[in-house]
Design an enzyme around this catalytic site. Structure first.
Site, PDB file in Angstrom:
ATOM      1  N   LEU A   5       0.821  -1.203   0.000  1.00 47.35           N
ATOM      2  CA  LEU A   5       0.000   0.000   0.000  1.00 47.35           C
ATOM      3  C   LEU A   5       0.858   1.258   0.000  1.00 47.35           C
ATOM      4  O   LEU A   5       0.486   2.279  -0.575  1.00 47.35           O
ATOM      5  CB  LEU A   5      -0.910   0.013   1.235  1.00 47.35           C
ATOM      6  CG  LEU A   5      -1.960  -1.103   1.331  1.00 47.35           C
ATOM      7  CD1 LEU A   5      -2.663  -1.015   2.674  1.00 47.35           C
ATOM      8  CD2 LEU A   5      -2.950  -0.989   0.191  1.00 47.35           C
ATOM      9  N   ALA A   6       1.985   1.198   0.663  1.00 50.42           N
ATOM     10  CA  ALA A   6       2.893   2.350   0.757  1.00 50.42           C
ATOM     11  C   ALA A   6       4.280   1.826   1.056  1.00 50.42           C
ATOM     12  O   ALA A   6       4.451   0.724   1.580  1.00 50.42           O
ATOM     13  CB  ALA A   6       2.437   3.320   1.847  1.00 50.42           C
ATOM     14  N   SER A   7       5.260   2.641   0.712  1.00 48.09           N
ATOM     15  CA  SER A   7       6.646   2.261   0.935  1.00 48.09           C
ATOM     16  C   SER A   7       7.373   3.444   1.542  1.00 48.09           C
ATOM     17  O   SER A   7       7.398   4.534   0.956  1.00 48.09           O
ATOM     18  CB  SER A   7       7.303   1.851  -0.391  1.00 48.09           C
ATOM     19  OG  SER A   7       8.629   1.438  -0.184  1.00 48.09           O
TER      20      SER A   7
ATOM     21  N   VAL B 299      12.157   3.083   5.957  1.00 46.47           N
ATOM     22  CA  VAL B 299      12.637   1.929   6.712  1.00 46.47           C
ATOM     23  C   VAL B 299      11.825   0.680   6.407  1.00 46.47           C
ATOM     24  O   VAL B 299      12.364  -0.419   6.387  1.00 46.47           O
ATOM     25  CB  VAL B 299      12.617   2.233   8.226  1.00 46.47           C
ATOM     26  CG1 VAL B 299      13.002   1.016   9.042  1.00 46.47           C
ATOM     27  CG2 VAL B 299      13.560   3.388   8.538  1.00 46.47           C
TER      28      VAL B 299
ATOM     29  N   GLN C  50       7.832  -1.031   4.559  1.00 49.03           N
ATOM     30  CA  GLN C  50       6.716  -0.862   3.641  1.00 49.03           C
ATOM     31  C   GLN C  50       5.503  -1.559   4.217  1.00 49.03           C
ATOM     32  O   GLN C  50       5.623  -2.443   5.071  1.00 49.03           O
ATOM     33  CB  GLN C  50       7.057  -1.376   2.255  1.00 49.03           C
ATOM     34  CG  GLN C  50       7.447  -2.833   2.157  1.00 49.03           C
ATOM     35  CD  GLN C  50       7.997  -3.173   0.782  1.00 49.03           C
ATOM     36  OE1 GLN C  50       8.925  -2.536   0.288  1.00 49.03           O
ATOM     37  NE2 GLN C  50       7.412  -4.192   0.155  1.00 49.03           N
ATOM     38  N   VAL C  51       4.323  -1.145   3.752  1.00 40.26           N
ATOM     39  CA  VAL C  51       3.066  -1.560   4.351  1.00 40.26           C
ATOM     40  C   VAL C  51       2.276  -2.394   3.354  1.00 40.26           C
ATOM     41  O   VAL C  51       2.136  -2.004   2.183  1.00 40.26           O
ATOM     42  CB  VAL C  51       2.248  -0.330   4.793  1.00 40.26           C
ATOM     43  CG1 VAL C  51       0.911  -0.772   5.383  1.00 40.26           C
ATOM     44  CG2 VAL C  51       3.029   0.489   5.803  1.00 40.26           C
TER      45      VAL C  51
ATOM     46  N   ASP D 192       6.666  13.608  14.163  1.00 40.80           N
ATOM     47  CA  ASP D 192       6.983  13.638  12.730  1.00 40.80           C
ATOM     48  C   ASP D 192       5.689  13.732  11.924  1.00 40.80           C
ATOM     49  O   ASP D 192       5.347  12.840  11.158  1.00 40.80           O
ATOM     50  CB  ASP D 192       7.755  12.377  12.340  1.00 40.80           C
ATOM     51  CG  ASP D 192       8.461  12.514  11.000  1.00 40.80           C
ATOM     52  OD1 ASP D 192       8.555  13.646  10.498  1.00 40.80           O
ATOM     53  OD2 ASP D 192       8.903  11.492  10.450  1.00 40.80           O
TER      54      ASP D 192
END
Length: 690
Positions: free
Chosen positions: A242-244, A247, A249-250, A418
């Protein structure tokens, strides 16, 4: 049998020699009073034994005190004195050699054999990494950009098109360089006070546009972290990420009970790559701080160490698990968890406007984190979604995010450090979700109260109160010009108190205190960075949102929640309990002081050198002075005795005064070596006490 006896005698001789070498090396280290390396001590001891043996053998033959067959022609006592003096002066010579070596090449500056071997292997990896990074930079057209800076060869500034091109090239180069440099780019993207907006905007895309790792590597990493096959823990697991991020990725997945989750997997090889890159970064930071004044003033080594500690913490997903649980608890206790209507009065549904996903500790580990799935799009890529929302809804979302942040910082003390656009999610039901809790800050009650006082003082246009709160929050140098700082803070307040002022106020305050020389604790700096990165996220959610005005409207009720009557009463009670014994004795002590004043007996005793460090410093100084005087007296007496022509003779040609002079010279030289060691050590530490 003779062979065995000869081997045994040789072995005994070797063992005896090694023991003697170690004893002499230990004695030399002890006499010098310094941590001299064992290798050089043993080498010098071996040379010392060799020189003493050669001098002794030839000296006895030349003096006629022994024959070639080894028999003595003098009394054994005289020969023993000669042996002792020969080895004693060889020992002194060894001390002098060690002193010179320590001055020229201090212990630790040259690595030992094992350390050198490990350093060689590490150096080869770092050299390859240097070459790889250089190749990446050249491939993306950054070969001459760093030397030209932001100007053309003729001195003119780069055009906006060229700036965008170089910013994109820098972003792509950092992305290709790996985990550490992607994270470094993420940090730089929040420092709009240092970077042009073009570069900051380009680096901000690193938050969500990092190329993913191949599925084969990810599958192996998940299986290893779980300790079992994937299909035993999950009903479904999508190989497409889904995302990268920098550190990890998902990936989307579904548990056996049907709950939708996301699985955050650490990138294979991320830890080894990070350690190599951090070694390079630390070496560069030490060189910069050693060779440049600006590096020393900024404390580049401390900054690099802080960045390294933060990145290593992100590599441990159990830390993020604990941070997520803490943030969920903080937001659950806060007002941001309340259900609010939309601008038109419609109920958006149950649940908070700012959410933190639920985590599953039983499936998580050091390199794997399983959490609730929040369907949506990161703010950095949610322009189309936000464009379809009403302006009032966007303003409400921005206000809710700001309230949630202030709630975390001022009330809970645990906050997301963050909040860049890639870590804030616009969900499908019109809410906001917080992602990536790997970087979390924590503030104690004194820091929270001081930070709240800063916000209230800015709202009240009170530069004096704001300065006092900053001094309470930060570490001020001894020579700080407080009046000058007050004027500078007043100018910042006037600059940003008008309507429409941007969140650059926090950046301006941060730069102001650092320029004034105030030391900013790491957690306080994290809070400032949180508001700095939050500014860009709020601007994307609602371009017209006023961060300063929103903070003013939100801070007062939050501070009232922190400073409650019950809290003040409890604090006063605890303080009173601590002072109760002293208050009970106070009347008796006042009566005694009054009577002493009337009788003229009142005295005040002041003890000099009360601190143990002060006493140790004076004691060491006195010892050095006494050692210097004794050493000088012994050497002078030795010269007088050796040069004397009178006195009794032990044997023909050897006077007793000469022997005594040699012994005194030995003592004086040893003391002189110790004095020089302490003197040079003090010079190396700038006169500071060790």
């Amino acid at each position: 049998m003779q062979v065995v006896s000869g081997f045994f005698i040789g072995l005994v001789g070797i063992v005896f020699t090694v023991v003697m070498l170690l004893l002499l090396a230990a004695t030399a280290r002890r006499v010098m009073g310094a941590a001299v390396g064992w290798v050089r001590s043993a080498v010098v001891a071996f040379a010392m034994l060799s020189v003493a043996s050669w001098v002794l053998t030839n000296g006895l033959l030349d003096a006629g005190w022994s024959r070639a067959d080894g028999t003595l022609t003098v009394a054994p006592g005289v020969a023993l004195v000669a042996v002792v003096l020969a080895f004693a002066w060889a020992f002194v010579l060894g001390l002098c050699v060690l002193l010179v070596l320590e001055l020229l090449v201090p212990t630790g500056s040259v690595p030992g054999p094992w350390r050198a071997l490990r350093g060689l292997r590490q150096g080869r990896r770092e050299t390859r990494r240097y070459a790889q990074i250089l190749t990446i930079g050249v491939r993306h057209g950054l070969g001459g950009a760093l030397t030209r800076g932001a100007r053309q060869p003729d001195g003119s500034r780069l055009s906006r098109t060229d700036q965008r091109r170089q910013a994109a090239a820098l972003r792509d180069a950092l992305s290709d360089a790996g985990v550490t440099f992607v994270k470094f780019g993420q940090v730089l993207s929040t420092r709009r006070d240092l970077l042009p907006a073009t570069f900051a905007d380009a680096l901000a895309t690193l938050q969500s546009e990092v190329p993913p790792a191949p599925w084969s590597q990810v599958e192996a990493a998940v299986t290893s972290a779980l300790g079992r096959p994937i299909d035993e823990a999950f009903a479904e697991f999508s190989p497409e990420p889904l995302a990268s991020a920098s550190v990890g990725q998902v990936h989307a997945a579904r548990l056996a009970d049907g709950r939708e989750v996301v699985v955050k997997v650490q990138r294979p090889g991320a830890r080894a790559q990070v350690e190599t890159d951090l070694a390079i970064l630390g070496r560069l930071a030490r060189r910069i701080e050693r060779d440049t004044a600006w590096g020393r003033s900024l404390g580049v080594v401390d900054l690099a160490d802080g960045f390294a500690a933060s990145l290593r913490e992100e590599l441990d997903y159990t830390v993020e698990l604990e941070n997520t649980l803490a943030l969920r608890a903080a937001l659950t206790r806060g007002a941001v968890g309340e259900r609010l209507p939309d601008a038109d009065g419609a109920d958006p549904g149950a649940g908070p406007r700012v959410r933190v996903p639920e985590v599953y500790p039983e499936l998580s580990g050091t390199t794997l984190l399983v959490m609730e799935r929040l369907d949506g799009v990161p703010v950095g890529r949610a322009a189309d979604v936000l464009a379809g929302l009403d302006d009032a809804v966007r303003a409400d979302l921005a206000s809710r995010l700001l309230t949630a942040t202030l709630e975390q910082v001022l009330v809970a003390g645990t906050f997301h450090a963050d909040l860049h656009p890639g870590n804030v999610l616009v969900t499908d039901d019109g809410r906001l979700g917080l992602l990536d809790m790997g970087s979390v800050g924590r503030l104690g009650e004194p820091e929270r109260l001081a930070l709240a006082a800063v916000l209230l003082a800015v709202d009240a246009d009170d530069a004096v109160a704001a300065t006092d709160a900053l001094l309470e929050l930060l570490d001020a140098p001894v020579d700080l010009d407080v009046r000058r700082l007050e004027r500078a803070v007043g100018q910042v307040i006037v600059r940003f108190r008008g309507a429409g002022a941007s969140g650059a106020m926090f950046t301006a305050l941060f730069r102001l205190v650092t320029d004034a020389g105030l030391a900013v604790p790491s957690q306080v700096a994290a809070a400032f960075r949180t508001f700095t990165s939050l500014e860009g996220t709020l601007r994307l959610i609602d371009p017209g949102f006023d961060l300063v005005a929103g903070a003013r409207a939100t801070a007062q009720p939050l501070v009232r929640r922190v400073v409650t009557p019950e809290g003040l009463r409890e604090r006063a009670t605890s303080l009173f309990l601590g002072l109760a014994p002293e208050l009970e004795r106070l009347p008796r002590r006042l009566a005694k002081i009054t009577s002493d004043v009337e009788a003229g007996r009142l005295t005040v005793n002041v003890r000099s050198f009360a601190h143990p460090d002060d006493r140790a410093f004076v004691t060491g100084l006195v010892q050095q002075v006494v050692s210097t005087v004794i050493a000088a007296a012994a050497v002078v007496a030795a010269v007088v005795l050796v040069s004397a022509d009178s006195g009794p003779e032990l044997v023909e040609g050897l006077r007793l005064f000469a022997v005594l002079g040699a012994a005194l010279g030995f003592v004086g030289t040893v003391l002189a070596v110790r004095v020089l060691v302490f003197a040079f050590r003090g010079a190396a530490t700038g006169g500071r006490r060790p």
